[in-house]
Design a protein around this motif. Structure first.
Motif, PDB file in Angstrom:
ATOM      1  N   THR A 169      44.603  42.365  36.278  1.00  0.00           N
ATOM      2  CA  THR A 169      45.438  41.575  37.332  1.00  0.00           C
ATOM      3  C   THR A 169      45.127  41.207  38.292  1.00  0.00           C
ATOM      4  O   THR A 169      45.368  40.438  38.963  1.00  0.00           O
ATOM      5  CB  THR A 169      46.583  42.960  37.419  1.00  0.00           C
ATOM      6  OG1 THR A 169      47.022  43.500  36.132  1.00  0.00           O
ATOM      7  CG2 THR A 169      47.691  42.445  38.297  1.00  0.00           C
ATOM      8  N   ASP A 170      44.125  42.023  39.077  1.00  0.00           N
ATOM      9  CA  ASP A 170      43.475  41.839  40.357  1.00  0.00           C
ATOM     10  C   ASP A 170      42.863  40.460  40.194  1.00  0.00           C
ATOM     11  O   ASP A 170      42.925  39.398  41.037  1.00  0.00           O
ATOM     12  CB  ASP A 170      42.455  42.845  40.742  1.00  0.00           C
ATOM     13  CG  ASP A 170      43.091  43.969  41.114  1.00  0.00           C
ATOM     14  OD1 ASP A 170      44.216  43.937  40.958  1.00  0.00           O
ATOM     15  OD2 ASP A 170      42.284  45.213  41.117  1.00  0.00           O
ATOM     16  N   THR A 202      44.415  47.291  38.171  1.00  0.00           N
ATOM     17  CA  THR A 202      43.652  46.806  36.744  1.00  0.00           C
ATOM     18  C   THR A 202      43.017  45.584  37.233  1.00  0.00           C
ATOM     19  O   THR A 202      43.289  44.628  37.836  1.00  0.00           O
ATOM     20  CB  THR A 202      44.867  46.405  35.895  1.00  0.00           C
ATOM     21  OG1 THR A 202      45.990  47.596  35.931  1.00  0.00           O
ATOM     22  CG2 THR A 202      44.527  46.071  34.541  1.00  0.00           C
ATOM     23  N   ALA A 216      45.186  37.337  40.014  1.00  0.00           N
ATOM     24  CA  ALA A 216      45.716  37.430  41.384  1.00  0.00           C
ATOM     25  C   ALA A 216      44.740  36.500  42.403  1.00  0.00           C
ATOM     26  O   ALA A 216      45.169  36.247  43.482  1.00  0.00           O
ATOM     27  CB  ALA A 216      46.212  38.389  42.173  1.00  0.00           C
TER      28      ALA A 216
END
Length: 352
Positions: free
Chosen positions: A98-99, A95, A102
């Motif tokens: 999300t990446d 997603t 991170a």
């Protein structure tokens, strides 16, 4: 010689850059070009070109899930929601949000306020109608029709329009018979047809529309009445057709002429009506005296009397001529068919 005097001597000479090397003059000279060692000392030389390093990142592509991206070099670059990101850590996408959280992506180009996204195919334009107007693009086609006289007011956002006019059709000629003889009148001529493309500036706020009336059929020994002129201002004008002649013992029932060419990019004459019969023999009877058909068709049908008298047939479509009356071996007076009224149609090409 001490250092100060040496420096003063060096400063008396002129330096020169030639072929990417830098030279210092060591002896006075006129027009002695480097690299003549008698007059010039090389201070610095052009170095050899080194190897080209790898590209910082690849050309951006649309971000896609379950795709392997690399930190490079060259690093993967993607476009997501109109903004450009470069990969900082090699990974297989899941997603995007999300990446990104991170730390696997860094934004290098941000979407500006009011920018358009290619994925939206211009659906995110704030005011589509205004945008089309700014570039002269057509968004919708509209039609205004006039079967009676009135005023043409352009629709909002009209860029240009195509005006079509047809004049009124002429009435058919009447007929008066005689014992043992056959007479029929001539058909009315159709109205002419005109067509014009006009810009919004040529139309202005509005234009008066005049729709030509259809001519009445002639009663008995009278000719049919001519059709009226149809016009949109003075820009586009279509003339009416002439009435057909009466058929009787004093004259042949010739057909009326079609409307003369009017005004427009296309200005065509109308069709003439068919002529009638003039026969002192009751044995010759053929259909005759049809009205001329306009651009839209529908001229009044020809007529045949058989031992009686018949009124002419009316025109059946915009701008067409009426059919003629006919009389066979009777002294009755009959009336030609009426021509049909003209018509104006305006097709508008608008931004909204």
């Amino acid at each position: 010689m001490n250092q100060k005097s040496s420096l003063r001597k060096i400063l008396q000479f002129v330096s020169k850059v030639s072929t990417a090397n830098t030279y210092l003059a060591i002896a006075p000279n006129t027009n002695q070009a480097p690299p003549n060692a008698t007059y010039w000392l090389v201070l610095s030389e052009k170095g050899e070109m080194g190897d080209t390093g790898p590209a910082a990142w690849s050309p951006p592509t649309a971000w896609v899930t379950t795709t392997a991206y690399t930190a490079g070099p060259p690093a993967s670059a993607v476009v997501q929601a109109g903004e450009t990101y470069v990969c900082l850590a090699s990974h297989t996408s899941g997603t995007f949000a999300t990446d990104l959280a991170a730390g696997k992506w860094i934004k290098v180009a941000q979407k500006g306020s009011g920018d358009l996204s290619s994925a939206n195919n211009l659906s995110d334009v704030a005011n589509a109608a205004l945008a089309r107007g700014n570039i002269g693009a057509i968004g919708v086609v509209k039609v205004q029709k006039f079967t009676t006289s009135g005023t043409y007011t352009p629709s909002v956002g009209m860029l240009y329009c195509i005006i079509e006019c047809v004049g009124g059709g002429g009435g058919g000629g009447g007929a008066v018979g005689a014992s043992g003889q056959y007479f029929s009148g001539g058909g009315g001529g159709s109205g002419g047809y005109s067509r014009l493309m006009a810009t919004a500036s040529a139309i202005g706020a509005s234009k008066t529309v005049t729709v030509g009336a259809g001519g009445a059929g002639g009663p008995g020994s009278e000719n049919g009445i001519a059709g009226g002129t149809t016009s949109v201002g003075t820009l586009c004008v279509a003339n009416g057709g002439a009435g057909g002649f009466s058929g009787n013992g004093s004259q042949v029932g010739f057909g009326g002429n079609g409307g003369a060419p009017g005004t427009g990019d296309v200005a065509a004459a109308g069709a003439p009506g068919a002529s009638g019969m003039y026969s002192t023999s009751q044995t010759i009877k053929t259909p005759n005296g049809a009205g001329g058909s306009s651009f839209f068709g529908g001229g009044g049908m020809g007529n045949t009397a058989n031992g009686n008298a018949a009124n002419g047939n009316a025109a059946r479509n915009y701008g067409s001529g009426g059919g003629a009356a006919a009389s066979d071996t009777t002294v009755a007076a009959v009336t030609g068919g009426g021509g049909s009224s003209g018509f104006a149609i305006i097709t508008e090409f608008c931004t909204q």
